[in-house]
Design a protein around this motif. Structure first.
Motif, PDB file in Angstrom:
ATOM      1  N   ALA A   1      -4.007  10.913   5.350  1.00  0.00           N
ATOM      2  CA  ALA A   1      -3.953  12.159   4.588  1.00  0.00           C
ATOM      3  C   ALA A   1      -2.674  12.221   3.752  1.00  0.00           C
ATOM      4  N   ALA A   2      -1.553  11.764   4.320  1.00  0.00           N
ATOM      5  CA  ALA A   2      -0.289  11.748   3.582  1.00  0.00           C
ATOM      6  C   ALA A   2      -0.352  10.781   2.401  1.00  0.00           C
ATOM      7  N   ALA A   3      -0.976   9.618   2.611  1.00  0.00           N
ATOM      8  CA  ALA A   3      -1.108   8.651   1.520  1.00  0.00           C
ATOM      9  C   ALA A   3      -1.958   9.208   0.390  1.00  0.00           C
ATOM     10  N   ALA A   4      -3.042   9.909   0.749  1.00  0.00           N
ATOM     11  CA  ALA A   4      -3.905  10.502  -0.277  1.00  0.00           C
ATOM     12  C   ALA A   4      -3.160  11.554  -1.082  1.00  0.00           C
TER      13      ALA A   4
ATOM     14  N   HIS B   1      11.600   1.582   0.068  1.00  0.00           N
ATOM     15  CA  HIS B   1      11.236   2.798   0.799  1.00  0.00           C
ATOM     16  C   HIS B   1      10.083   2.532   1.768  1.00  0.00           C
ATOM     17  N   ALA B   2       9.185   1.647   1.384  1.00  0.00           N
ATOM     18  CA  ALA B   2       8.108   1.279   2.308  1.00  0.00           C
ATOM     19  C   ALA B   2       8.673   0.582   3.541  1.00  0.00           C
ATOM     20  N   SER B   3       9.707  -0.255   3.337  1.00  0.00           N
ATOM     21  CA  SER B   3      10.308  -0.948   4.482  1.00  0.00           C
ATOM     22  C   SER B   3      11.004   0.030   5.416  1.00  0.00           C
ATOM     23  N   TYR B   4      11.486   1.172   4.872  1.00  0.00           N
ATOM     24  CA  TYR B   4      12.075   2.190   5.741  1.00  0.00           C
ATOM     25  C   TYR B   4      11.012   2.730   6.703  1.00  0.00           C
ATOM     26  N   ALA B   5       9.815   2.962   6.178  1.00  0.00           N
ATOM     27  CA  ALA B   5       8.730   3.452   7.032  1.00  0.00           C
ATOM     28  C   ALA B   5       8.377   2.425   8.104  1.00  0.00           C
ATOM     29  N   VAL B   6       8.359   1.154   7.724  1.00  0.00           N
ATOM     30  CA  VAL B   6       8.055   0.102   8.692  1.00  0.00           C
ATOM     31  C   VAL B   6       9.150   0.025   9.750  1.00  0.00           C
ATOM     32  N   THR B   7      10.408   0.258   9.346  1.00  0.00           N
ATOM     33  CA  THR B   7      11.513   0.229  10.309  1.00  0.00           C
ATOM     34  C   THR B   7      11.417   1.395  11.288  1.00  0.00           C
ATOM     35  N   VAL B   8      11.096   2.599  10.784  1.00  0.00           N
ATOM     36  CA  VAL B   8      10.901   3.757  11.672  1.00  0.00           C
ATOM     37  C   VAL B   8       9.757   3.474  12.641  1.00  0.00           C
ATOM     38  N   TYR B   9       8.693   2.897  12.121  1.00  0.00           N
ATOM     39  CA  TYR B   9       7.564   2.491  12.965  1.00  0.00           C
ATOM     40  C   TYR B   9       8.030   1.535  14.053  1.00  0.00           C
TER      41      TYR B   9
ATOM     42  N   PHE C   1       0.838  -1.207   0.000  1.00  0.00           N
ATOM     43  CA  PHE C   1       0.000   0.000   0.000  1.00  0.00           C
ATOM     44  C   PHE C   1       0.869   1.251   0.000  1.00  0.00           C
ATOM     45  N   MET C   2       1.879   1.296   0.878  1.00  0.00           N
ATOM     46  CA  MET C   2       2.742   2.476   0.919  1.00  0.00           C
ATOM     47  C   MET C   2       3.564   2.607  -0.349  1.00  0.00           C
ATOM     48  N   ALA C   3       4.003   1.476  -0.918  1.00  0.00           N
ATOM     49  CA  ALA C   3       4.764   1.528  -2.169  1.00  0.00           C
ATOM     50  C   ALA C   3       3.946   2.150  -3.297  1.00  0.00           C
ATOM     51  N   ALA C   4       2.644   1.902  -3.282  1.00  0.00           N
ATOM     52  CA  ALA C   4       1.773   2.417  -4.339  1.00  0.00           C
ATOM     53  C   ALA C   4       1.222   3.811  -4.056  1.00  0.00           C
ATOM     54  N   ASN C   5       1.474   4.320  -2.847  1.00  0.00           N
ATOM     55  CA  ASN C   5       0.881   5.607  -2.470  1.00  0.00           C
ATOM     56  C   ASN C   5       1.922   6.585  -1.925  1.00  0.00           C
ATOM     57  N   GLY C   6       3.039   6.696  -2.626  1.00  0.00           N
ATOM     58  CA  GLY C   6       4.016   7.711  -2.270  1.00  0.00           C
ATOM     59  C   GLY C   6       5.396   7.183  -1.953  1.00  0.00           C
ATOM     60  N   ALA C   7       5.514   5.941  -1.458  1.00  0.00           N
ATOM     61  CA  ALA C   7       6.838   5.407  -1.114  1.00  0.00           C
ATOM     62  C   ALA C   7       7.632   5.034  -2.358  1.00  0.00           C
ATOM     63  N   GLY C   8       6.942   4.608  -3.409  1.00  0.00           N
ATOM     64  CA  GLY C   8       7.595   4.316  -4.677  1.00  0.00           C
ATOM     65  C   GLY C   8       7.959   2.867  -4.877  1.00  0.00           C
ATOM     66  N   ASP C   9       8.487   2.202  -3.838  1.00  0.00           N
ATOM     67  CA  ASP C   9       8.862   0.795  -3.955  1.00  0.00           C
ATOM     68  C   ASP C   9       8.871   0.166  -2.565  1.00  0.00           C
TER      69      ASP C   9
ATOM     70  N   ASN D   1       2.492  11.914  -0.315  1.00  0.00           N
ATOM     71  CA  ASN D   1       3.579  12.669   0.324  1.00  0.00           C
ATOM     72  C   ASN D   1       4.383  11.700   1.191  1.00  0.00           C
ATOM     73  N   TYR D   2       5.501  11.211   0.655  1.00  0.00           N
ATOM     74  CA  TYR D   2       6.275  10.188   1.366  1.00  0.00           C
ATOM     75  C   TYR D   2       6.886  10.688   2.676  1.00  0.00           C
ATOM     76  N   PRO D   3       7.499  11.880   2.714  1.00  0.00           N
ATOM     77  CA  PRO D   3       8.054  12.333   4.004  1.00  0.00           C
ATOM     78  C   PRO D   3       6.995  12.443   5.103  1.00  0.00           C
ATOM     79  N   MET D   4       5.818  12.983   4.758  1.00  0.00           N
ATOM     80  CA  MET D   4       4.749  13.092   5.748  1.00  0.00           C
ATOM     81  C   MET D   4       4.250  11.700   6.153  1.00  0.00           C
TER      82      MET D   4
END
Length: 461
Positions: free
Chosen positions: A112-115, A64-72, A53-61, A118-121
């Protein structure tokens, strides 16, 4: 002469209360278990599809989505530690309220960021939302360990993990498998917001047991002092430190698996998203029932023995089967994947007694031990995805899974040293030791004292 009517306190407990007490659920916290289950369903809805979902909505791949999961995962790790330490200072209920508020606010920001693509947000909002569920769920675990009697603590903790994993990811993934085709991923994530709010309301409004409403640390203990004391306990009491590492290893492969496996199972092996989500539900559906079984079994055969044989050694075998059997036999043998998935879910439940064992390793500072236990639980959400990020490219998916199996063997070696006098399995040995002394046996008083369990009390500790 006028007969006086019995007071509410003198009334016999209801059949439901008697049943709950018999199976190990602390009756005053019963609604809390229900609320936790619903809360974790809301949190677990995303578990089978959040990376794509994140890869398709701003993360790109997926990277980058796994980076968000790691920060989480980092946020979850810190919040898990804070949930134990702050529950001592503010009371578990207040910590749970803060966790609920964080989840609701930052989930809206994430959507809201996914819509907006906006990957940084998205990265910031999803990471900050990671502070939410640990403070809610593990705050409730502190409440349980403060109220449940020692002789039933394994069962009470087993019910906690029944509710916890019943939602994340078992029923959560099942809900998603039904709603994704109708609402889509984005609509399903909005649905999770309402489920979270419902579970939080049931838990916080339904539980009136007073221990969780008040400060649990002694008067005079300051926040920084409490936080530092809980962390320093890991090296002041090395067995607690080892137990924390065991708790990290317990679920690190689980969270790594949820990052690594969706693409492999759904696309490369050919199960598709629906059958992958069903497999996740089978894994954790089996797990929630074995959480109860091993919770009860551990109160009889010993907390350490249960973790060693069923948890650590069992998972070292079952995690290998979970990956290599589907890869070897392919999509046509989906039923084999369901069998090995159920085996992994069952053995994963063998770690349930760690939540009873670790506080008993530091009876003089149970609050600090709980903080470290929660830190270990949160650390797993970081360690698992981080291992995938580090090892996937050089060693491939198979190498990552083998590393998970090795971690479980390390956990088994560490568990062997976590003997505690509070473990119910040592009660019989203590009784035998007393008999030997009475008959002039040659066992030392030191041995008997080390093996004897503490006196059981039904009052809150």
């Amino acid at each position: 002469m006028t007969a006086t009517s019995p007071t509410a306190d003198s009334r016999a407990p209801s059949a439901l209360s008697r049943w709950l007490d018999r199976v190990g659920v602390p009756v005053p916290l019963a609604l809390g278990y229900l609320g936790l289950l619903i809360f974790m369903i809301g949190d677990g809805i995303e578990s089978g599809f959040i990376t794509p979902f994140m890869a398709a909505n701003g993360a790109g791949d997926d990277v980058h989505a796994s980076y968000a999961v790691t920060v989480y995962g980092v946020a979850v790790m810190v919040a898990s530690w804070l949930s134990g330490a702050l529950s001592q200072l503010w009371g578990p209920r207040r910590v749970m309220m803060i966790g609920l508020g964080i989840w609701l606010v930052f989930h809206v920001a994430f959507l809201a960021a996914a819509a907006a693509q906006n990957y940084p947000m998205m990265l910031a909002a999803y990471g900050l939302r990671g502070f939410g569920y640990p403070m809610f769920a593990f705050g409730f675990l502190v409440w349980i360990t403060a109220v449940a009697p020692t002789a039933r603590l394994g069962a009470a903790v087993g019910w906690f993990y029944f509710a916890f994993t019943g939602g994340l990811p078992t029923l959560g993934s099942l809900v998603a498998s039904g709603t994704n085709p109708i609402l889509g991923h984005y609509g399903t994530l909005w649905l999770s917001l309402g489920v979270i709010a419902l579970g939080g309301a049931i838990c916080l409004l339904g539980v009136r047991e007073r221990t969780g409403f008040t400060r649990m640390a002694p008067e005079g203990v300051k926040p920084v002092q409490s936080l530092m004391s809980s962390m320093s306990l890991a090296w002041r009491n090395p067995r607690v430190g080892m137990g924390t590492v065991v708790r990290i290893i317990n679920t690190a492969p689980q969270f790594g698996m949820l990052v690594l496996f969706p693409t492999i199972f759904a696309q490369q092996i050919g199960f598709g998203e629906a059958r992958w989500l069903l497999l996740v539900s089978v894994i954790y559906g089996t797990n929630i029932f074995f959480n109860l079984i091993f919770g009860v079994v551990s109160d009889k055969m010993g907390w350490r023995n249960t973790i060693f044989w069923f948890g650590a050694l069992g998972c070292s075998v079952s995690i290998l089967l979970l990956y290599f059997v589907p890869v070897a036999f392919g999509a046509d043998y989906y039923w084999l994947a369901l069998i090995v998935g159920a085996l992994y879910g069952a053995t994963l439940a063998g770690f349930v007694p760690i939540s009873a064992l670790l506080p008993s390793l530091a009876p003089e500072n149970k609050g600090g031990a709980m903080a470290l236990l929660n830190f270990g639980a949160g650390g797993a959400t970081f360690v698992g995805p981080a291992l995938v990020s580090l090892l996937l490219v050089p060693f491939g998916a198979g190498g990552v899974v083998i590393s998970f199996a090795v971690l479980y063997l390390i956990a088994a070696a560490m568990t062997w040293f976590l003997k505690t006098p509070a473990d119910p399995a040592h009660a019989a040995a203590a009784a035998d030791g007393s008999a030997d002394r009475a008959q002039g046996g040659d066992r030392s008083a030191t041995d008997v004292t080390r093996e004897a369990p503490p006196a059981e009390s039904a009052s809150p500790r």
